[in-house]
Design a protein around this motif. Structure first.
Motif, PDB file in Angstrom:
ATOM      1  N   LEU A 137     -42.103 -21.124  16.328  1.00 49.85           N
ATOM      2  CA  LEU A 137     -42.876 -21.917  17.285  1.00 49.85           C
ATOM      3  C   LEU A 137     -43.715 -22.959  16.555  1.00 49.85           C
ATOM      4  CD1 LEU A 137     -43.787 -22.528  20.166  1.00 49.85           C
ATOM      5  CD2 LEU A 137     -45.517 -20.723  19.905  1.00 49.85           C
ATOM      6  N   ILE A 138     -44.357 -22.574  15.456  1.00 48.59           N
ATOM      7  CA  ILE A 138     -45.157 -23.537  14.685  1.00 48.59           C
ATOM      8  C   ILE A 138     -44.283 -24.686  14.206  1.00 48.59           C
ATOM      9  CG2 ILE A 138     -46.423 -23.865  12.515  1.00 48.59           C
ATOM     10  CD1 ILE A 138     -47.566 -21.030  12.938  1.00 48.59           C
ATOM     11  N   ARG A 139     -43.118 -24.363  13.660  1.00 44.15           N
ATOM     12  CA  ARG A 139     -42.217 -25.413  13.165  1.00 44.15           C
ATOM     13  C   ARG A 139     -41.796 -26.347  14.299  1.00 44.15           C
ATOM     14  NH1 ARG A 139     -37.465 -23.057   9.964  1.00 44.15           N
ATOM     15  NH2 ARG A 139     -36.784 -22.426  12.037  1.00 44.15           N
ATOM     16  N   TYR A 140     -41.441 -25.771  15.451  1.00 44.55           N
ATOM     17  CA  TYR A 140     -41.043 -26.597  16.605  1.00 44.55           C
ATOM     18  C   TYR A 140     -42.182 -27.528  17.017  1.00 44.55           C
ATOM     19  CZ  TYR A 140     -39.840 -27.863  21.393  1.00 44.55           C
ATOM     20  OH  TYR A 140     -39.595 -28.569  22.546  1.00 44.55           O
ATOM     21  N   LEU A 141     -43.389 -26.992  17.130  1.00 40.68           N
ATOM     22  CA  LEU A 141     -44.534 -27.792  17.567  1.00 40.68           C
ATOM     23  C   LEU A 141     -44.881 -28.874  16.538  1.00 40.68           C
ATOM     24  CD1 LEU A 141     -46.755 -24.936  19.031  1.00 40.68           C
ATOM     25  CD2 LEU A 141     -45.370 -26.587  20.303  1.00 40.68           C
ATOM     26  N   ASP A 142     -44.763 -28.548  15.256  1.00 39.77           N
ATOM     27  CA  ASP A 142     -45.015 -29.548  14.207  1.00 39.77           C
ATOM     28  C   ASP A 142     -43.999 -30.690  14.271  1.00 39.77           C
ATOM     29  OD1 ASP A 142     -47.216 -28.240  13.166  1.00 39.77           O
ATOM     30  OD2 ASP A 142     -46.131 -27.334  11.480  1.00 39.77           O
ATOM     31  N   GLU A 143     -42.752 -30.346  14.562  1.00 37.06           N
ATOM     32  CA  GLU A 143     -41.669 -31.340  14.575  1.00 37.06           C
ATOM     33  C   GLU A 143     -41.601 -32.137  15.870  1.00 37.06           C
ATOM     34  OE1 GLU A 143     -38.149 -29.100  13.670  1.00 37.06           O
ATOM     35  OE2 GLU A 143     -38.698 -28.867  11.554  1.00 37.06           O
ATOM     36  N   HIS A 144     -42.347 -31.702  16.899  1.00 34.97           N
ATOM     37  CA  HIS A 144     -42.324 -32.386  18.202  1.00 34.97           C
ATOM     38  C   HIS A 144     -43.749 -32.660  18.672  1.00 34.97           C
ATOM     39  CE1 HIS A 144     -38.443 -30.323  17.861  1.00 34.97           C
ATOM     40  NE2 HIS A 144     -37.969 -31.382  18.482  1.00 34.97           N
ATOM     41  N   PRO A 145     -44.473 -33.511  17.944  1.00 33.85           N
ATOM     42  CA  PRO A 145     -45.860 -33.784  18.345  1.00 33.85           C
ATOM     43  C   PRO A 145     -45.914 -34.397  19.743  1.00 33.85           C
ATOM     44  CG  PRO A 145     -45.128 -35.315  16.631  1.00 33.85           C
ATOM     45  CD  PRO A 145     -44.044 -34.288  16.787  1.00 33.85           C
ATOM     46  N   GLY A 146     -46.888 -33.940  20.510  1.00 31.65           N
ATOM     47  CA  GLY A 146     -47.065 -34.472  21.861  1.00 31.65           C
ATOM     48  C   GLY A 146     -46.137 -33.870  22.893  1.00 31.65           C
ATOM     49  N   VAL A 147     -45.224 -33.004  22.473  1.00 32.60           N
ATOM     50  CA  VAL A 147     -44.287 -32.370  23.401  1.00 32.60           C
ATOM     51  C   VAL A 147     -44.753 -30.944  23.649  1.00 32.60           C
ATOM     52  CG1 VAL A 147     -41.900 -31.589  23.720  1.00 32.60           C
ATOM     53  CG2 VAL A 147     -42.367 -33.785  22.603  1.00 32.60           C
ATOM     54  N   GLU A 148     -44.845 -30.567  24.910  1.00 33.11           N
ATOM     55  CA  GLU A 148     -45.227 -29.197  25.239  1.00 33.11           C
ATOM     56  C   GLU A 148     -44.023 -28.278  25.026  1.00 33.11           C
ATOM     57  OE1 GLU A 148     -48.266 -27.992  25.914  1.00 33.11           O
ATOM     58  OE2 GLU A 148     -48.931 -30.035  25.488  1.00 33.11           O
ATOM     59  N   PRO A 149     -44.239 -27.081  24.536  1.00 39.10           N
ATOM     60  CA  PRO A 149     -43.111 -26.155  24.370  1.00 39.10           C
ATOM     61  C   PRO A 149     -42.582 -25.724  25.728  1.00 39.10           C
ATOM     62  CG  PRO A 149     -45.182 -25.022  23.972  1.00 39.10           C
ATOM     63  CD  PRO A 149     -45.518 -26.482  24.154  1.00 39.10           C
ATOM     64  N   PRO A 150     -41.309 -25.329  25.803  1.00 37.41           N
ATOM     65  CA  PRO A 150     -40.777 -24.842  27.084  1.00 37.41           C
ATOM     66  C   PRO A 150     -41.608 -23.663  27.590  1.00 37.41           C
ATOM     67  CG  PRO A 150     -39.038 -25.007  25.419  1.00 37.41           C
ATOM     68  CD  PRO A 150     -40.333 -25.269  24.723  1.00 37.41           C
ATOM     69  N   ALA A 151     -41.764 -23.579  28.899  1.00 39.68           N
ATOM     70  CA  ALA A 151     -42.600 -22.531  29.495  1.00 39.68           C
ATOM     71  C   ALA A 151     -42.159 -21.133  29.074  1.00 39.68           C
ATOM     72  CB  ALA A 151     -42.595 -22.667  31.013  1.00 39.68           C
TER      73      ALA A 151
END
Length: 201
Positions: free
Chosen positions: A102-116
Motif C-alpha cells: 500500500l505504501i509503494r502504491y500511494l508513493d507511486e500515485h500521488p494525489g490518487v486515492e487508493p481503491p475503497a
C-alpha cells in the motif's frame, strides 16, 4: 474497476438487446442478468465476461497497479492462518507485505486515492487484539504517511495495555531506541515500530 450493473446495462442497451435476448445469446439466466443490472448480484468475472461478449464487446483483462494491493480483509485472514499454525514470523511478514504494498502504491500515485476495497475494514477474520491493533494502525500509518485521510476504523482500534513490538521482546535499551523512532500513530496505540519496517523492495 468496472461497476457491473451500469456496465452491463449500457452494453445490453447499446446492442439493442432485451434481457431475454441477452440470456439466450449468453446461456445465462435472465433472472441473473436482471439481478446484476439491478445491483443485487455481484457477478463473477466469467459471468460478466460471457455477458459482455454476448453484447458484442471485446473483453480483455490486464493487471493494473491496484492488482498488487492486498486488502486488510485478505491480510487479516492470512495473519489468522499463520497464527493458527503458530507461525508468528509468517504473520508479521504477511502484515508487512500488505502494508508495504500500500505504501509503494500511494508513493507511486500521488494525489490518487487508493481503491475503497484496499482500505476497507476487515469483516471476517478474528484476530487477537494485538494483531488487530497492529493491522489497523499499520494501514493507518501507510495512508497518513502519504498525507491522505485515514479511514476511521483504522484509528478506532483499542490501545494495547502494554507497549508492544512485533517479534521478540526488545531489551530495555533497544526499546528506548525503538520508541524514539516510532511514528506517533503507533505510539498512540502502545505499539513500537520504525518507518523502515514497513517498506518493501
Amino acid at each position: 474497476m468496472i461497476q457491473p450493473a451500469g456496465t452491463l446495462l449500457r452494453a445490453r442497451r447499446s446492442a439493442g438487446l432485451s434481457q431475454a435476448a441477452l440470456a439466450r445469446r449468453s446461456a445465462i439466466a435472465q433472472s441473473t442478468i436482471s439481478r446484476i443490472e439491478g445491483g443485487t448480484l455481484d457477478p463473477t468475472w466469467s459471468t460478466m465476461h460471457a455477458l459482455l461478449e454476448a453484447t458484442g464487446w471485446q473483453v480483455s483483462a490486464a493487471a493494473g497497479p491496484e492488482s498488487e494491493l492486498i486488502a486488510p480483509e485478505t491480510a487479516a485472514r492470512s495473519i489468522a492462518e499463520q497464527l493458527g499454525r503458530g507461525d508468528i514470523d509468517g504473520a508479521a511478514r504477511d502484515l508487512t507485505e500488505s502494508v508495504g504494498r500500500l505504501i509503494r502504491y500511494l508513493d507511486e500515485h500521488p494525489g490518487v486515492e487508493p481503491p475503497a476495497w484496499s482500505v476497507a475494514a476487515p469483516k471476517t477474520a478474528d484476530l487477537p487484539m494485538m494483531w488487530s491493533t497492529f493491522l489497523a494502525t499499520a494501514f493507518a500509518y501507510a495512508i497518513q504517511s502519504t498525507g491522505r485521510a485515514v479511514p476511521p476504523w483504522m484509528l478506532d482500534v483499542p490501545v494495547l495495555p502494554t507497549e508492544t513490538a512485533l517479534g521478540d521482546e526488545p531489551s530495555p535499551r533497544f526499546r528506548t531506541w525503538l520508541r524514539a523512532r516510532t511514528p506517533e500513530v503507533f505510539r498512540q496505540k502502545n505499539l513500537l515500530s520504525r518507518p523502515e519496517d514497513w517498506r518493501i523492495a
